[in-house]
Structure formats: structure tokens, C-alpha cells
Design an enzyme around this catalytic site. Structure first.
Site, PDB file in Angstrom:
ATOM      1  N   GLN A 131     115.351 119.529 112.506  1.00  0.00           N
ATOM      2  CA  GLN A 131     114.514 119.758 113.549  1.00  0.00           C
ATOM      3  C   GLN A 131     114.652 118.681 114.550  1.00  0.00           C
ATOM      4  O   GLN A 131     114.570 118.964 115.803  1.00  0.00           O
ATOM      5  CB  GLN A 131     113.118 119.787 113.229  1.00  0.00           C
ATOM      6  CG  GLN A 131     112.184 120.038 114.522  1.00  0.00           C
ATOM      7  CD  GLN A 131     110.994 120.697 114.130  1.00  0.00           C
ATOM      8  OE1 GLN A 131     110.669 121.847 113.802  1.00  0.00           O
ATOM      9  NE2 GLN A 131     109.931 119.983 114.183  1.00  0.00           N
ATOM     10  N   SER A 161     117.560  98.189 150.325  1.00  0.00           N
ATOM     11  CA  SER A 161     116.779  97.469 149.454  1.00  0.00           C
ATOM     12  C   SER A 161     115.566  97.591 150.152  1.00  0.00           C
ATOM     13  O   SER A 161     115.540  97.449 151.451  1.00  0.00           O
ATOM     14  CB  SER A 161     117.605  96.271 149.368  1.00  0.00           C
ATOM     15  OG  SER A 161     116.683  95.394 149.149  1.00  0.00           O
ATOM     16  N   ASN A 165     115.696 129.749 109.479  1.00  0.00           N
ATOM     17  CA  ASN A 165     116.898 128.776 109.171  1.00  0.00           C
ATOM     18  C   ASN A 165     118.016 129.127 110.050  1.00  0.00           C
ATOM     19  O   ASN A 165     118.990 128.400 110.632  1.00  0.00           O
ATOM     20  CB  ASN A 165     117.053 128.468 107.870  1.00  0.00           C
ATOM     21  CG  ASN A 165     116.107 127.907 107.102  1.00  0.00           C
ATOM     22  OD1 ASN A 165     115.138 127.356 107.852  1.00  0.00           O
ATOM     23  ND2 ASN A 165     115.957 127.866 105.867  1.00  0.00           N
ATOM     24  N   HIS A 185     143.468  93.163 133.445  1.00  0.00           N
ATOM     25  CA  HIS A 185     142.363  92.041 133.332  1.00  0.00           C
ATOM     26  C   HIS A 185     141.426  91.635 134.675  1.00  0.00           C
ATOM     27  O   HIS A 185     141.119  90.609 134.684  1.00  0.00           O
ATOM     28  CB  HIS A 185     143.054  90.626 132.993  1.00  0.00           C
ATOM     29  CG  HIS A 185     144.144  90.668 131.917  1.00  0.00           C
ATOM     30  ND1 HIS A 185     143.676  90.682 130.503  1.00  0.00           N
ATOM     31  CD2 HIS A 185     145.488  91.110 131.892  1.00  0.00           C
ATOM     32  CE1 HIS A 185     145.005  90.686 129.936  1.00  0.00           C
ATOM     33  NE2 HIS A 185     146.049  91.044 130.608  1.00  0.00           N
ATOM     34  N   GLU A 245     125.855 103.209 139.614  1.00  0.00           N
ATOM     35  CA  GLU A 245     125.281 102.556 138.548  1.00  0.00           C
ATOM     36  C   GLU A 245     124.761 103.455 137.539  1.00  0.00           C
ATOM     37  O   GLU A 245     124.633 103.036 136.364  1.00  0.00           O
ATOM     38  CB  GLU A 245     124.389 101.483 139.180  1.00  0.00           C
ATOM     39  CG  GLU A 245     124.895 100.476 140.125  1.00  0.00           C
ATOM     40  CD  GLU A 245     123.851  99.627 140.692  1.00  0.00           C
ATOM     41  OE1 GLU A 245     123.605  98.504 140.430  1.00  0.00           O
ATOM     42  OE2 GLU A 245     123.500 100.149 141.900  1.00  0.00           O
ATOM     43  N   ASN A 287     123.073  99.795 148.451  1.00  0.00           N
ATOM     44  CA  ASN A 287     123.521  99.716 146.915  1.00  0.00           C
ATOM     45  C   ASN A 287     124.061 101.018 146.344  1.00  0.00           C
ATOM     46  O   ASN A 287     123.719 102.053 146.816  1.00  0.00           O
ATOM     47  CB  ASN A 287     122.058  99.297 146.292  1.00  0.00           C
ATOM     48  CG  ASN A 287     121.689  98.063 146.605  1.00  0.00           C
ATOM     49  OD1 ASN A 287     122.479  97.230 146.848  1.00  0.00           O
ATOM     50  ND2 ASN A 287     120.306  97.967 146.638  1.00  0.00           N
ATOM     51  N   LYS A 291     121.304  95.836 152.753  1.00  0.00           N
ATOM     52  CA  LYS A 291     121.916  96.243 151.634  1.00  0.00           C
ATOM     53  C   LYS A 291     122.331  97.632 151.789  1.00  0.00           C
ATOM     54  O   LYS A 291     121.522  98.439 152.418  1.00  0.00           O
ATOM     55  CB  LYS A 291     120.944  95.890 150.303  1.00  0.00           C
ATOM     56  CG  LYS A 291     121.105  94.215 150.371  1.00  0.00           C
ATOM     57  CD  LYS A 291     121.904  93.838 149.111  1.00  0.00           C
ATOM     58  CE  LYS A 291     121.546  94.544 147.844  1.00  0.00           C
ATOM     59  NZ  LYS A 291     121.704  93.580 146.560  1.00  0.00           N
ATOM     60  N   LYS A 339     117.638 118.442 117.993  1.00  0.00           N
ATOM     61  CA  LYS A 339     117.705 119.154 119.523  1.00  0.00           C
ATOM     62  C   LYS A 339     117.302 118.296 120.700  1.00  0.00           C
ATOM     63  O   LYS A 339     118.066 118.323 121.774  1.00  0.00           O
ATOM     64  CB  LYS A 339     116.384 120.271 119.552  1.00  0.00           C
ATOM     65  CG  LYS A 339     116.816 121.457 118.515  1.00  0.00           C
ATOM     66  CD  LYS A 339     115.705 122.385 118.575  1.00  0.00           C
ATOM     67  CE  LYS A 339     115.825 123.109 117.233  1.00  0.00           C
ATOM     68  NZ  LYS A 339     115.769 122.192 115.932  1.00  0.00           N
TER      69      LYS A 339
HETATM   70  N1  ARG Z   1     111.527 124.323 114.138  1.00  0.00           N
HETATM   71  C1  ARG Z   1     112.789 124.456 113.115  1.00  0.00           C
HETATM   72  C2  ARG Z   1     113.862 123.657 113.458  1.00  0.00           C
HETATM   73  O1  ARG Z   1     113.895 123.343 114.474  1.00  0.00           O
HETATM   74  C3  ARG Z   1     112.910 125.941 112.931  1.00  0.00           C
HETATM   75  C4  ARG Z   1     113.328 126.120 111.329  1.00  0.00           C
HETATM   76  C5  ARG Z   1     112.450 125.912 110.527  1.00  0.00           C
HETATM   77  N2  ARG Z   1     112.605 126.293 109.207  1.00  0.00           N
HETATM   78  C6  ARG Z   1     111.930 125.922 108.034  1.00  0.00           C
HETATM   79  N3  ARG Z   1     112.655 126.366 106.843  1.00  0.00           N
HETATM   80  N4  ARG Z   1     110.898 125.237 108.019  1.00  0.00           N
HETATM   81  O2  ARG Z   1     114.534 123.298 112.497  1.00  0.00           O
END
Ligand code: ARG
Length: 471
Positions: A327, A282, A115, A161, A295, A290, A288, A330
Site C-alpha cells: 500500500q 527579490s 489484491n 570541467h 532552480e 531570479n 534581482k 502509491k
Molecule cells: N488499499 C490496499 C492497497 O493499496 C488495497 C489492497 C488491500 N488488500 C488486502 N489484502 N488487504 O494495497
């Protein structure tokens, strides 16, 4: 429901039943392997501290450190076999370490939990992104300041505008984006300030009974200080939310510039020519060019804003402290990092490469009675007319010019005098676009001399900026 075979229960996708589903939903290794360097750095600092505090032997610490470097090399060189059974980057590395160095590996996780480990790894990763963002923003600003300097006198229509409003200088327009990027830079540094605390040593949630030294690991890992509350340390993802907020605002700025580039590069506007490097042809229409890069920069907030909302939604209502929900923090952040850096690099490149069509801009600047305000201001200044009355007289002049299909400057003096007899031919001095922009010398106004002064201001500030902040 009876659970006969896996296929009946979950369909053909999961060959081996509940365990396979569990592994599929639980494993994060496919994406959190991106944190391997931070994980190894954190573990090395932790091992050194454990030895310093007499919690493990100096010899074990050395063994762990060497083993961790071997793992780093294996991963960096693509020789590491990532395993979903080992769930995440933390357990993949620790298990491989055990294969490499034997029982000493079992001592690394003393006084630590996944953790605080994941909170640390993710923080370090976001910190690096914010530090790199600092430099990327300075590059973007420099490209804009260079364009502004080259085009301090280039007149173009200013819009409200998306209707022609008043003439402005292209240099002034470029510097507007410098202001936005400068605020992004300050937001970035401000986020770094708050992020700069190490959660390592919070352990699972309550701290630890081992005599660890969190100040030592914080310092070794380049943090200002350790976090103060173990519960908050493993629960907090504000640093990621702040990064995403910074990124969303910055990407929004980039998308506005991108949209202008798209508009400006249409044959109808013809204000700028994008370099071949940032244009595509194109497959069917040979004529063209582009603005694909523009974009795509315009589109990036779709992903980045999505990431911000996604993480806010994941975190919302979570009880303290760690829950596996986290989790899900990420992938979206990683995607936002990649998207933002790509968008910034493309925007910087496009700004550097784009060539304004000075004549087309100037011509367009004169259209649409863009100097009507200058005429009204003339009546106020020269004749002492109240502005509201001057506004009215000018409106009638515009209507007359429109009727005849000519510009304001093409109306004969008698015609103007039929509206207001005190007008003199000095009025023609203010109806041209150059006179108009040159007159706008109020602080922050578009006059070429202001643009040159502001370019000087930004050159000084950027010279100082590129020294600080990039840690
Ligand atoms: N892979 C987990 C995450 O990204 C790591 C932490 C996991 N901790 C746990 N108590 N299961 O959050």
C-alpha cells in the site's frame, strides 16, 4: 505495560485508542482516491465479463454499471463522502454502490479480490502517466529543435570541467538535450510494452474457480493481454519501479538543463535572458531576476529519486504474494508523476521563452584560448606535424599570448614563426570562432551545417513520433 487510557498509551493525538491508530495506519483513502476512475473502469469491465460468462445476470450487470457511473459523477463533482472507516478507494466505492443499488452490489466482487483490483487500478494509472509522458517529451523536444534551428549559427563556448574548451554552436547544445529526451521517450515506450498486461482475474493470489474470461477484461481495459501467473500478478510492482526509473533519468536530464539555465542567466555569464514569466524578483533587492523555475526543476530529482529508492526499499525482500507493505507504493509514485510533469512543462516553457544573448555568447566563445585545438590541427594538416608535437607548439603559443594578455589571433606572425618557422598567415583563418565551428563537420560535430541537417532529421522523426506511441 497496562493499557489504561488511550491518551496514556499513544498521547493526545489518538483520542479513541488502538482502533484509531489502526485506522490511521491502515486507511489509504486519503491518497488512493486518486485511483477512482481506474477503479470504476475496472469494475465495469469486470461486471460486463461476469454477465457475459453467466456468473451474474445481465440485469445485475446493468444495475452495477449504472450505479458505478453515479458514483463516478459523485466523486468527479466533489459530492462523494470519502470515509476512513471504509479504508480505501475500493471499499469506499463498493459501499456507496450498495447504498445506491442495494443487494446487486454484493455480486460485483465475485471472482475478484482487492489484491488484483489494486494491481489493476495502479497499473492503469501508471499506464496513463507513461502515455502522457510520451506527449510531454515530444513537446519538450519540439521546443528544443525550434531553438536549435533559430541558433544553428550562434557560437558559444563549449565547456569541459566548466572551463572553456572549444567553441560550439548553441543549436548543437540544444540538440544534445533532444538526444537525451529521445532516449527518455524510448525508455517510456519500452516500459509501456512490459506494463501492458492486465492482472484482473488473478483474484486474491491463486486465480478463481469461476469461469471468468480474463482476455475479455484485458481487452476491454485496453491491455494487450492478461498476465500469465496469478501469484506474480498481485505481487508485481515492476511497472511502477520502471516508471520511477524513467522519471528519475528524465528528471536528471531536466535538472542539468536547469542548472545550465541558472548559470547562463547570471549577470556574470549573461548568455541568456529568461522571460519575466519564468523569473521572480527579490523581496529586498530590487535589481534581482531570479531563475526560480529553473532552480525548482533542478531540485525535482530530490523527490523523484527519493520515490524510486523508497519503492525499491518497500518491495525489497517481500515474500510472495501481496503484503500490506505494498500500500506504500502509491503516494511516492503520485508525487513523482506530478513533479515530473511540472518539471517538463516548466523546462519546455523556459526553452521556448529564453532569449540567447548572441553577442555575449560569441565573446565568451573566443575567451580562454578556445581555438587552441584549431591551431594544433592546422599544424598537423598544413605542415604534416605529428599531433603530439603540434599540441606542444600550440601550448607555447598559448603561454606567450597569456603572458601578453592577448588572444591567440592577436599574436603577430613573427611571434608564431619563432615557435614554428613554417607557419603562414593562413593560420589566422582558423583562429576565429566561426571558422572553428564551421570546420567541425565530422558526423555529430557542432558545425552549423550539421546542426541544420540534424534539425531536419528531428523534424521528420518528431512528425512520426507524435503519430505513434500516444495511445
Ligand atoms: N488499499 C490496499 C492497497 O493499496 C488495497 C489492497 C488491500 N488488500 C488486502 N489484502 N488487504 O494495497
Amino acid at each position: 505495560m497496562s493499557q489504561k487510557t488511550s491518551n496514556e498509551m499513544w498521547g493526545g493525538r489518538f483520542a479513541s485508542g488502538p482502533a484509531a491508530v489502526m485506522e490511521e495506519i491502515n486507511a489509504s483513502i486519503d491518497f488512493d482516491k486518486r485511483l477512482y476512475a481506474e477503479d470504476i473502469d475496472g469494475s465495469k469491465a469486470h461486471a460486463a465479463m461476469l454477465a457475459e460468462q453467466g456468473i451474474i445476470s445481465a440485469e445485475d450487470a446493468r444495475t452495477l454499471q449504472d450505479g458505478l457511473e453515479t458514483v463516478r459523477a459523485e466523486i468527479a463533482e466533489g459530492r462523494f463522502a470519502f470515509s476512513r472507516q471504509r479504508e480505501d478507494i475500493h471499499m469506499n466505492i463498493e459501499a456507496r454502490l450498495a447504498e445506491l443499488v442495494g443487494p446487486a452490489a454484493g455480486r460485483l466482487h465475485t471472482a475478484r479480490s482487492r489484491n488484483d483490483q489494486v494491481a489493476l487500478d495502479f497499473r492503469l494509472h501508471v499506464k496513463k502517466a507513461l502515455q502522457a509522458l510520451d506527449g510531454a517529451l515530444v513537446d519538450f523536444m519540439t521546443a528544443l529543435v525550434d531553438k536549435a534551428e533559430a541558433h544553428a549559427d550562434t557560437v558559444m563556448p563549449g565547456f569541459t570541467h566548466l572551463q572553456v574548451a572549444q567553441p560550439v554552436t548553441f543549436g548543437h547544445h540544444c540538440l544534445a538535450y533532444v538526444e537525451m529526451a529521445a532516449r527518455d521517450l524510448l525508455r517510456c515506450r519500452d516500459a509501456l510494452e512490459r506494463l501492458d498486461e492486465s492482472p484482473l482475474g488473478a483474484a486474491a493470489l491463486a486465480g478463481t474457480g469461476f469461469p471468468i474470461d480474463r482476455h475479455m477484461t484485458a481487452q476491454a481495459l485496453g491491455f494487450r493481454e492478461p498476465t500469465r501467473n496469478s501469484l506474480d500478478s498481485v505481487s508485481d510492482r515492476d511497472f511502477a519501479l520502471e516508471f520511477l526509473s524513467v522519471a528519475a533519468i528524465c528528471a536528471t536530464h531536466l535538472s542539468r538543463l536547469a542548472e545550465e539555465i541558472v548559470i547562463w542567466s547570471t549577470p556574470q555569464f549573461g548568455f541568456v535572458r529568461l522571460s519575466d514569466a519564468f523569473s521572480t524578483g527579490s523581496s529586498i533587492m530590487p535589481q534581482k531576476r531570479n531563475p526560480d523555475a529553473a532552480e525548482l526543476v533542478r531540485a525535482k530529482p530530490g523527490r523523484i529519486n527519493g520515490a524510486l529508492i523508497s519503492l525499491l526499499t518497500v518491495m525489497k525482500g517481500l515474500p510472495l504474494t501481496y503484503s500490506k507493505d505494498m500500500q506504500e507504493d502509491k503516494e511516492q509514485v503520485f508525487d513523482a508523476i506530478d513533479s515530473l510533469f511540472l518539471a517538463l512543462a516548466a523546462a519546455t516553457g523556459m526553452v521556448r521563452d529564453l532569449t540567447p544573448n548572441v553577442d555575449a555568447m560569441r565573446k565568451a566563445a573566443g575567451h580562454g584560448y578556445s581555438t587552441a585545438t584549431d591551431l594544433a590541427d592546422f599544424l598537423v594538416r598544413e605542415l604534416g606535424m605529428p599531433f603530439r608535437e603540434a599540441h606542444h607548439v600550440t601550448g607555447r603559443a598559448v603561454a606567450l599570448a597569456e603572458e601578453r594578455g592577448v588572444g591567440l589571433e592577436d599574436l603577430p606572425l613573427e611571434t608564431l614563426r619563432s615557435l614554428e618557422p613554417r607557419i603562414t598567415d593562413a593560420v589566422y583563418g582558423v583562429l576565429g570562432v566561426d571558422a572553428s565551428v564551421a570546420s567541425r563537420k565530422s558526423f555529430g560535430g557542432t558545425a552549423p551545417e550539421n546542426v541544420r541537417r540534424q534539425v531536419g532529421y528531428w523534424r521528420d522523426r518528431l512528425a512520426r513520433e507524435s503519430g505513434s506511441g500516444r495511445g
